[in-house]
Design a protein around this motif. Structure first.
Motif, mmCIF file in Angstrom:
data_model
loop_
_atom_site.group_PDB
_atom_site.id
_atom_site.type_symbol
_atom_site.label_atom_id
_atom_site.label_comp_id
_atom_site.label_asym_id
_atom_site.label_seq_id
_atom_site.Cartn_x
_atom_site.Cartn_y
_atom_site.Cartn_z
ATOM 1 N N LEU A 64 19.350 -9.087 52.196
ATOM 2 C CA LEU A 64 18.232 -7.996 52.174
ATOM 3 C C LEU A 64 17.297 -8.284 53.449
ATOM 4 C CD1 LEU A 64 16.903 -9.099 48.665
ATOM 5 C CD2 LEU A 64 18.192 -7.289 49.280
ATOM 6 N N ALA A 65 16.194 -7.015 53.895
ATOM 7 C CA ALA A 65 15.618 -6.956 54.880
ATOM 8 C C ALA A 65 14.421 -6.855 54.285
ATOM 9 C CB ALA A 65 15.512 -5.977 55.349
ATOM 10 N N PRO A 66 13.216 -8.199 54.976
ATOM 11 C CA PRO A 66 11.819 -7.508 55.120
ATOM 12 C C PRO A 66 10.998 -6.463 53.723
ATOM 13 C CG PRO A 66 12.429 -8.531 56.828
ATOM 14 C CD PRO A 66 13.334 -8.486 56.480
ATOM 15 N N GLY A 67 11.016 -6.347 52.898
ATOM 16 C CA GLY A 67 10.394 -5.136 52.074
ATOM 17 C C GLY A 67 11.117 -4.900 50.906
ATOM 18 N N GLN A 68 12.964 -4.701 51.214
ATOM 19 C CA GLN A 68 13.812 -4.984 50.578
ATOM 20 C C GLN A 68 14.126 -5.881 49.181
ATOM 21 O OE1 GLN A 68 17.888 -4.461 52.786
ATOM 22 N NE2 GLN A 68 17.406 -2.742 53.165
ATOM 23 N N VAL A 69 13.707 -4.955 48.130
ATOM 24 C CA VAL A 69 13.416 -6.351 47.079
ATOM 25 C C VAL A 69 15.178 -5.388 45.745
ATOM 26 C CG1 VAL A 69 12.741 -5.925 44.555
ATOM 27 C CG2 VAL A 69 10.997 -5.370 46.899
ATOM 28 N N ASN A 70 15.689 -6.240 45.421
ATOM 29 C CA ASN A 70 17.027 -6.103 44.999
ATOM 30 C C ASN A 70 17.121 -6.703 43.178
ATOM 31 O OD1 ASN A 70 20.261 -6.432 44.944
ATOM 32 N ND2 ASN A 70 20.040 -7.163 43.432
ATOM 33 N N VAL A 71 17.204 -5.093 43.068
ATOM 34 C CA VAL A 71 17.265 -4.350 41.296
ATOM 35 C C VAL A 71 18.071 -4.764 40.767
ATOM 36 C CG1 VAL A 71 16.599 -3.069 39.877
ATOM 37 C CG2 VAL A 71 15.479 -2.714 41.991
ATOM 38 N N ALA A 72 18.450 -6.047 39.784
ATOM 39 C CA ALA A 72 20.076 -6.201 39.253
ATOM 40 C C ALA A 72 18.975 -5.630 37.150
ATOM 41 C CB ALA A 72 19.890 -7.200 38.822
ATOM 42 N N TYR A 73 20.174 -4.957 36.430
ATOM 43 C CA TYR A 73 20.212 -4.547 35.521
ATOM 44 C C TYR A 73 21.236 -4.824 34.648
ATOM 45 C CZ TYR A 73 21.472 -0.673 37.732
ATOM 46 O OH TYR A 73 22.409 0.946 38.076
ATOM 47 N N GLY A 74 20.759 -4.825 33.087
ATOM 48 C CA GLY A 74 22.422 -5.342 31.853
ATOM 49 C C GLY A 74 21.700 -4.791 31.066
ATOM 50 N N LEU A 75 22.058 -3.845 29.459
ATOM 51 C CA LEU A 75 21.868 -3.336 28.405
ATOM 52 C C LEU A 75 23.242 -3.878 27.364
ATOM 53 C CD1 LEU A 75 20.281 -0.609 28.533
ATOM 54 C CD2 LEU A 75 19.403 -1.875 28.297
ATOM 55 N N TYR A 76 22.305 -4.724 26.416
ATOM 56 C CA TYR A 76 23.320 -4.874 25.497
ATOM 57 C C TYR A 76 24.121 -3.705 24.819
ATOM 58 C CZ TYR A 76 19.991 -8.946 25.867
ATOM 59 O OH TYR A 76 19.955 -10.079 26.760
ATOM 60 N N PRO A 77 25.125 -3.932 24.140
ATOM 61 C CA PRO A 77 26.749 -3.174 23.978
ATOM 62 C C PRO A 77 25.130 -1.766 22.908
ATOM 63 C CG PRO A 77 27.554 -4.577 23.747
ATOM 64 C CD PRO A 77 25.983 -5.029 23.767
ATOM 65 N N SER A 78 24.650 -2.821 22.062
ATOM 66 C CA SER A 78 24.038 -1.206 20.861
ATOM 67 C C SER A 78 23.105 -0.526 21.753
ATOM 68 C CB SER A 78 23.657 -2.017 19.747
ATOM 69 O OG SER A 78 22.618 -3.157 20.725
ATOM 70 N N TRP A 79 22.663 -0.593 23.071
ATOM 71 C CA TRP A 79 21.059 0.437 23.816
ATOM 72 C C TRP A 79 21.732 0.774 24.444
ATOM 73 C CZ3 TRP A 79 17.543 -0.242 20.388
ATOM 74 C CH2 TRP A 79 17.594 -1.211 19.983
ATOM 75 N N ARG A 80 23.422 0.728 25.098
ATOM 76 C CA ARG A 80 23.553 1.587 25.817
ATOM 77 C C ARG A 80 23.554 3.054 26.102
ATOM 78 N NH1 ARG A 80 28.293 -2.631 27.592
ATOM 79 N NH2 ARG A 80 26.839 -4.891 28.078
ATOM 80 N N GLY A 81 23.852 4.099 26.531
ATOM 81 C CA GLY A 81 24.109 5.481 26.640
ATOM 82 C C GLY A 81 23.064 5.782 25.958
ATOM 83 N N ARG A 82 22.295 5.603 26.236
ATOM 84 C CA ARG A 82 20.081 6.091 25.934
ATOM 85 C C ARG A 82 20.145 6.108 26.719
ATOM 86 N NH1 ARG A 82 18.902 3.250 19.667
ATOM 87 N NH2 ARG A 82 20.751 2.056 19.676
ATOM 88 N N GLY A 83 20.259 6.339 28.172
ATOM 89 C CA GLY A 83 18.602 6.256 29.021
ATOM 90 C C GLY A 83 17.681 5.281 29.465
ATOM 91 N N LEU A 84 18.458 3.904 28.945
ATOM 92 C CA LEU A 84 16.776 2.864 28.606
ATOM 93 C C LEU A 84 17.731 2.216 30.346
ATOM 94 C CD1 LEU A 84 17.161 1.734 25.384
ATOM 95 C CD2 LEU A 84 15.850 3.710 26.062
ATOM 96 N N ALA A 85 18.425 1.909 30.125
ATOM 97 C CA ALA A 85 18.690 1.453 31.295
ATOM 98 C C ALA A 85 17.942 2.461 32.995
ATOM 99 C CB ALA A 85 19.922 0.629 31.855
ATOM 100 N N THR A 86 18.206 3.391 32.902
ATOM 101 C CA THR A 86 17.710 4.448 34.011
ATOM 102 C C THR A 86 15.875 3.840 33.490
ATOM 103 O OG1 THR A 86 19.223 5.293 33.826
ATOM 104 C CG2 THR A 86 16.715 6.673 34.911
#
Length: 175
Positions: A89-111
């Motif tokens: 990562l360069a200065p000013g960059q921020v890494n974003v990582a995410y994950g949803l549990y199976p019953s919550w996927r496909g609903r647009g929540l991660a976005t």
């Protein structure tokens, strides 16, 4: 510590806490292990990591780990992390990582979570958000694209990583 709470009316992001360990372990599946966690969690390991996350909030460290919470009971549906420093990562960059549990996927929540977390990153001085995705993780690629990220180039010297980079300029994100 001032408790950070971000909401868009559908989800709420708030810092992970050790009490979330049971819900996290119950929601962990092979996809989270494969794409995000790097291995199956244990109660002891998850509790220790969530304590570390809390300490990062309290000390102003480079990690901001949120629980993605849904509904009036704020049920834990997954996680989204911001890392303000890290390899490649360069200065000013921020890494974003995410994950949803199976019953919550496909609903647009991660976005939704990525958008809220990106607004927080901008408010904390982040200039560019980066999502690093295994090209085979098509669901995560779709989240990055829906959240306004575009394909980016890996930093020099980081060509051996298996991840594709997606980036989003945060400088014109409302703070």
């Amino acid at each position: 510590m001032h408790e950070v709470r971000l909401s868009d009316g559908t989800i709420t992001l708030s810092p992970l806490r050790p009490a979330d360990a049971e819900a996290h372990l119950a929601g962990e599946d092979e996809l989270l292990v494969r794409w995000l966690n790097g291995g199956p969690g244990t109660r002891e390991g998850v509790e220790a990591y969530f304590r570390h996350c809390r300490e990062q909030w309290e000390t102003g460290g480079p990690l901001r780990a949120f629980g993605i919470r849904v509904g009036p009971g704020e049920v834990l549906a997954g996680t989204v992390d911001l890392r303000f420093t890290g390899e490649g990562l360069a200065p000013g960059q921020v890494n974003v990582a995410y994950g949803l549990y199976p019953s919550w996927r496909g609903r647009g929540l991660a976005t939704r979570a990525v958008l809220l977390a990106s607004h927080h990153a901008a408010a904390e001085g982040g200039e560019e958000a980066v999502i690093q995705v295994d090209p085979e993780n098509l669901a995560s690629v779709a989240v990055a694209r829906r959240a306004g990220f575009r394909p980016g180039e890996r930093p020099p010297g980081n060509d051996d990583t298996p991840f594709d980079w997606y980036v989003r300029d945060l400088r014109d994100t409302p703070r």
